[in-house]
Design an enzyme around this catalytic site. Structure first.
Site, PDB file in Angstrom:
ATOM      1  N   GLY A 165       0.826  -1.148  -0.149  1.00  0.00           N
ATOM      2  CA  GLY A 165      -0.038   0.041   0.045  1.00  0.00           C
ATOM      3  C   GLY A 165       0.934   1.341   0.068  1.00  0.00           C
ATOM      4  O   GLY A 165       1.972   1.359   0.293  1.00  0.00           O
ATOM      5  N   GLY A 184      -0.112  -4.878   0.557  1.00  0.00           N
ATOM      6  CA  GLY A 184      -1.316  -4.698  -0.044  1.00  0.00           C
ATOM      7  C   GLY A 184      -1.454  -5.357  -1.317  1.00  0.00           C
ATOM      8  O   GLY A 184      -2.354  -5.786  -1.615  1.00  0.00           O
ATOM      9  N   GLU A 231       5.915  -5.418   7.514  1.00  0.00           N
ATOM     10  CA  GLU A 231       5.325  -4.528   8.430  1.00  0.00           C
ATOM     11  C   GLU A 231       5.798  -4.320   9.767  1.00  0.00           C
ATOM     12  O   GLU A 231       6.202  -3.213  10.272  1.00  0.00           O
ATOM     13  CB  GLU A 231       3.860  -4.785   8.564  1.00  0.00           C
ATOM     14  CG  GLU A 231       3.062  -4.626   7.164  1.00  0.00           C
ATOM     15  CD  GLU A 231       3.018  -5.709   6.520  1.00  0.00           C
ATOM     16  OE1 GLU A 231       2.576  -5.720   5.169  1.00  0.00           O
ATOM     17  OE2 GLU A 231       3.516  -6.986   6.903  1.00  0.00           O
ATOM     18  N   ASP A 233      -1.115  -6.957   7.942  1.00  0.00           N
ATOM     19  CA  ASP A 233      -2.686  -6.714   7.856  1.00  0.00           C
ATOM     20  C   ASP A 233      -3.289  -7.422   6.298  1.00  0.00           C
ATOM     21  O   ASP A 233      -2.915  -8.404   5.980  1.00  0.00           O
ATOM     22  CB  ASP A 233      -2.890  -5.466   7.692  1.00  0.00           C
ATOM     23  CG  ASP A 233      -2.370  -4.355   6.495  1.00  0.00           C
ATOM     24  OD1 ASP A 233      -1.490  -4.735   6.113  1.00  0.00           O
ATOM     25  OD2 ASP A 233      -3.212  -3.347   6.293  1.00  0.00           O
TER      26      ASP A 233
END
Length: 380
Positions: free
Chosen positions: A92, A140, A163, A171
């Site tokens: 992302g 992402g 992350e 996530d």
């Protein structure tokens, strides 16, 4: 990474399936290109200079189009890919989110809400979903691919969930798919950010098939040429292409350490894992301790708890939990500090607060998972 497939296809008049094409995009410079080719929908992530990093405008184009295609009884398959030579999707647009965090921009709520809604749709859409993950596939990009039925890796594929190194957590449904990998592999990947490449992504159970990158264009043509494909027929086609690919005959990169991963990363807390590694005292264990020492202690403890809970949760439940966690991280020091050190100042010297795992209070970690106000909860 569109590979200019459509242009070449239209020059082959013997392939009637390609003659019915609708380009939903208005410009080839769009950050995401959406095309309907016969009864197939093709999504191309088109930010090659940014390694096809996913931003909110891209999400807002992909999600509604997927809903339209899902509701169209004539549609038979979705294909998603990226443009350029390097990446499917490197993650992302975290830098933009971090800057928005400091300014109080609603992007910090909107991005994660709408990204997770898109992740849920890719995992539940009533159409075969084929992700061609040729190149870097992280964060992402994993969320856009891993929940679908088919993920096709190549020798260029680089998979990771890094992350914890930027003060965040794995996530995009990481709490769902990571605990379901064999043994403690998912926890290991989540905590350390270890990178898997090429056919190892298949061996780990993340990709479903492998083809050489020079066959990706032909594979896409074969997929689009299928008249009315079933899941079984798509699988047969992917297996056929895999059999025709040259796969380097070597052991899984983690083969000789899987035993230690499954043993030393076993435990009911991160503290136990660290104790296991410390007691083992092998060179490999020492290396893992050094890696973990570089990560955000808060991120490590949240990640461990997240994956423990995710073992027994549905994808929907996991994404709702992750949205709560994401909003707590948006208010936390470590996320901005991690992005600053890696992506903004690029000094790679984050100053975490708290600085050690021992200093991270368990009550604080529990607060990351607490239910949000009703109007702020993720709706799926």
């Amino acid at each position: 990474m569109i590979f200019k497939v459509i242009k070449s296809i239209l020059n082959v008049k013997s392939r009637p399936a390609y003659h019915i094409m609708k380009k939903i995009s208005t410009s080839v410079t769009d950050e995401v290109i959406l095309e309907k080719i016969g009864n197939k929908g093709v999504i191309t992530l088109n930010r090659p200079k940014a390694l096809n990093a996913l931003n909110l405008p891209m999400i807002r184009r992909i999600h509604p189009q997927l809903k339209v295609w899902e509701a169209d009884p004539s549609m038979k398959m979705i294909i998603i890919k990226g443009t350029g030579e390097k990446a499917f999707c490197a993650g992302g647009d975290i830098r933009a989110i971090a800057l928005a965090t400091k300014s109080g921009d609603p992007l910090t709520e909107d991005f994660f809400r709408e990204e997770y809604q898109l992740n849920f749709l890719t995992g539940t859409i009533q159409l075969p979903y084929v992700a061609l993950i040729d190149g870097i596939t992280m964060g992402g990009g994993v969320g856009l691919s891993v929940h679908g039925q088919f993920r096709v890796a190549t020798e260029k594929t680089v998979f990771a969930m890094p992350e914890t190194a930027i003060g965040f957590f794995p996530d995009v449904g990481g709490s769902h798919f990571l605990p379901r990998l064999p043994g403690k592999l998912g926890l290991y990947l989540a905590l350390t950010g270890f990178r898997l490449t090429g056919h190892d992504v298949v061996k780990a159970g993340i990709a479903t098939h492998f083809v050489n990158s020079n066959r990706i264009k032909a594979l896409e043509e074969d997929l689009v040429r299928m008249d009315s494909p079933s899941i079984q027929e798509i699988d047969r086609l992917l297996c056929k292409n895999q059999e025709q690919s040259v796969i380097e005959k070597k052991d899984f990169v983690l083969k000789h350490t899987l035993g230690k991963i499954n043993t030393l990363f076993e435990g009911d807390s991160l503290k136990v894992v660290i104790e296991n590694l410390t007691k083992d005292n092998s060179e490999w264990a020492k290396q893992q301790l050094q890696i973990l020492a570089k990560m955000s202690p808060t991120s490590l403890k949240v990640t461990f708890h997240q994956l423990e809970l995710g073992k027994s949760m549905t994808l929907q439940e996991c994404l709702k939990m992750e949205y709560r966690i994401s909003q707590r991280f948006m208010k936390d020091h470590d996320f901005y500090e991690g992005v600053r050190s890696v992506l903004i100042d690029k000094d790679n010297k984050p100053v975490w607060k708290p600085a050690t795992v021992e200093e991270v209070n368990d009550d604080v970690i529990e607060a990351y998972f607490a239910v949000l106000p009703k109007d702020k909860e993720l709706a799926l």
